[in-house]
Write a protein that holds these residues in place. Structure first.
Motif, mmCIF file in Angstrom:
data_model
loop_
_atom_site.group_PDB
_atom_site.id
_atom_site.type_symbol
_atom_site.label_atom_id
_atom_site.label_comp_id
_atom_site.label_asym_id
_atom_site.label_seq_id
_atom_site.Cartn_x
_atom_site.Cartn_y
_atom_site.Cartn_z
ATOM 1 N N ARG A 18 43.395 72.413 2.783
ATOM 2 C CA ARG A 18 44.948 72.352 2.942
ATOM 3 C C ARG A 18 45.794 73.347 2.358
ATOM 4 N NH1 ARG A 18 46.793 66.230 2.031
ATOM 5 N NH2 ARG A 18 48.791 67.351 2.969
ATOM 6 N N PHE A 19 44.878 74.698 2.275
ATOM 7 C CA PHE A 19 45.352 75.904 1.901
ATOM 8 C C PHE A 19 45.180 76.823 2.818
ATOM 9 C CE2 PHE A 19 45.051 79.947 -0.482
ATOM 10 C CZ PHE A 19 46.050 79.897 -1.543
ATOM 11 N N ALA A 115 42.977 71.542 10.941
ATOM 12 C CA ALA A 115 43.500 70.106 11.457
ATOM 13 C C ALA A 115 44.227 69.427 10.423
ATOM 14 C CB ALA A 115 41.957 69.307 11.741
ATOM 15 N N SER A 116 43.986 69.482 9.062
ATOM 16 C CA SER A 116 44.602 69.076 8.148
ATOM 17 C C SER A 116 46.075 69.539 7.881
ATOM 18 C CB SER A 116 44.025 69.171 6.736
ATOM 19 O OG SER A 116 42.804 68.542 6.729
ATOM 20 N N SER A 117 46.964 68.728 7.436
ATOM 21 C CA SER A 117 48.440 69.367 7.277
ATOM 22 C C SER A 117 48.250 70.323 5.942
ATOM 23 C CB SER A 117 49.584 68.141 6.998
ATOM 24 O OG SER A 117 48.921 67.450 5.975
ATOM 25 N N ILE A 118 49.005 71.392 6.229
ATOM 26 C CA ILE A 118 48.888 72.299 5.053
ATOM 27 C C ILE A 118 49.784 72.038 4.271
ATOM 28 C CG2 ILE A 118 49.635 75.001 4.702
ATOM 29 C CD1 ILE A 118 49.032 75.424 7.732
ATOM 30 N N LYS A 144 56.287 73.674 0.559
ATOM 31 C CA LYS A 144 57.462 72.929 0.785
ATOM 32 C C LYS A 144 58.069 72.244 -0.385
ATOM 33 C CE LYS A 144 56.139 71.853 5.471
ATOM 34 N NZ LYS A 144 55.933 70.883 6.642
ATOM 35 N N ALA A 145 59.450 72.744 -0.368
ATOM 36 C CA ALA A 145 60.186 72.115 -1.659
ATOM 37 C C ALA A 145 60.512 70.859 -1.166
ATOM 38 C CB ALA A 145 61.546 72.985 -1.742
ATOM 39 N N LEU A 146 60.347 69.932 -2.419
ATOM 40 C CA LEU A 146 60.682 68.547 -2.277
ATOM 41 C C LEU A 146 62.150 68.378 -2.061
ATOM 42 C CD1 LEU A 146 57.890 66.813 -4.207
ATOM 43 C CD2 LEU A 146 57.768 67.135 -2.035
ATOM 44 N N CYS A 147 62.745 67.918 -1.331
ATOM 45 C CA CYS A 147 64.222 67.570 -1.594
ATOM 46 C C CYS A 147 64.623 66.448 -2.511
ATOM 47 C CB CYS A 147 64.865 66.976 -0.239
ATOM 48 S SG CYS A 147 64.632 68.424 1.068
ATOM 49 N N VAL A 148 65.431 66.381 -3.323
ATOM 50 C CA VAL A 148 65.803 65.302 -4.354
ATOM 51 C C VAL A 148 67.031 64.834 -4.057
ATOM 52 C CG1 VAL A 148 66.087 64.774 -6.868
ATOM 53 C CG2 VAL A 148 64.140 66.479 -6.071
ATOM 54 N N GLU A 149 67.111 63.608 -3.796
ATOM 55 C CA GLU A 149 68.404 63.155 -3.298
ATOM 56 C C GLU A 149 69.247 62.442 -4.803
ATOM 57 O OE1 GLU A 149 68.652 60.440 0.231
ATOM 58 O OE2 GLU A 149 66.879 61.570 1.104
#
Length: 150
Positions: A18-19, A115-118, A144-149
């Motif tokens: 995944r890298f 095949a795996s999501s990166i 990817k940055a995680l969105c914090v609501e």
């Protein structure tokens, strides 16, 4: 061959598949991503066996460039194009080979499985160390940055 690689992101073991090693710089994408520190480890003997053909081809091409340009064109040429076995003893030069010149042939082919999501994208290799029969590349990568609501 993937099983001979170990990947650590921020000192935690992660799945090598995944890298990803992007063919182009992450450039402005970094602004919307989260930076991490990575370490990839591989047995030196496995690295040498795997990369020997690609390194030999790269050296042959580089020697032709040196001839056309009238002399050595980089640090490896000035060192006399040491074998991969010799480079294991010179981590700084080995870092140029595996972290720059042959990055796609090495990590590009041995990491993301297609095949795996990166989960992580390599940004740059900043260091190469060798000890106890292992080669360790380290540097920065992004997720990817995680969105914090709120």
């Amino acid at each position: 061959m993937q099983s001979t690689l170990s990947l650590f992101i921020d000192d935690e073991p992660r799945t090598v598949g995944r890298f990803a090693v992007p063919e182009m710089s992450l450039s402005s994408s970094r602004a919307a991503m989260k930076q991490h520190r990575f370490v990839i480890e591989m047995q030196a003997s496995a690295l040498i066996k795997y990369l020997e053909p690609a390194y030999a081809a790269w050296v042959a091409e580089s020697k032709k460039d040196d001839e056309r340009c009238g002399g050595p064109q980089d640090k490896l040429a000035k060192a006399g194009y040491p074998s991969l076995n010799q480079l294991i003893e010179t981590p700084r030069l080995l870092g140029f080979v595996v972290g720059h010149y042959l990055l796609q042939e090495f990590l590009g082919k041995l990491t993301w499985d297609g095949a795996s999501s990166i989960e992580y994208w390599l940004d740059r290799v900043v260091d190469c160390q060798t000890s106890d029969g292992f080669v360790r590349l380290s540097g920065t990568c992004y997720s990817k940055a995680l969105c914090v609501e709120a």
